[in-house]
Enzyme design. Structure first.
Site, short mmCIF file in Angstrom:
data_model
loop_
_atom_site.label_atom_id
_atom_site.label_comp_id
_atom_site.label_asym_id
_atom_site.label_seq_id
_atom_site.Cartn_x
_atom_site.Cartn_y
_atom_site.Cartn_z
CB CYS A 37 53.45 17.61 -33.34
SG CYS A 37 53.00 19.03 -32.54
CB CYS A 60 52.54 19.02 -29.23
SG CYS A 60 51.00 19.23 -30.27
#
Length: 77
Positions: free
Chosen positions: A10, A13
């Site tokens: 994501c 991240c």
């Protein structure tokens, strides 16, 4: 020093991975930063919310993206 960024890919991240790399460079420490995207490996760390930052096998941050300075402080302790 072994640094792992736990997350499935994501945007948060990816932001944590960049911040970890920037912190390693800024701190001048000898460390490798790797990304763990496999959900089974992430669960082995006991992490339920990503992103998470693991330094030398210890989960130090989870569920948020810390600042580069905060990561740098963790690296130089």
């Amino acid at each position: 020093m072994d640094i792992k960024v736990l997350g499935t890919g994501c945007p948060k991240c990816k932001a944590l991975e960049k911040a970890a790399n920037d912190a390693v460079t800024a701190a001048g420490v000898d460390a490798t930063v790797s990304k763990v995207e496999d959900i089974m490996q992430i669960m082995q760390f006991g992490v339920m919310t990503t992103p998470a930052l693991v330094i030398d096998g210890k989960v130090l941050i989870k569920g948020r993206v810390p600042s580069v300075d905060e990561i740098k402080n963790l690296l130089t302790k």
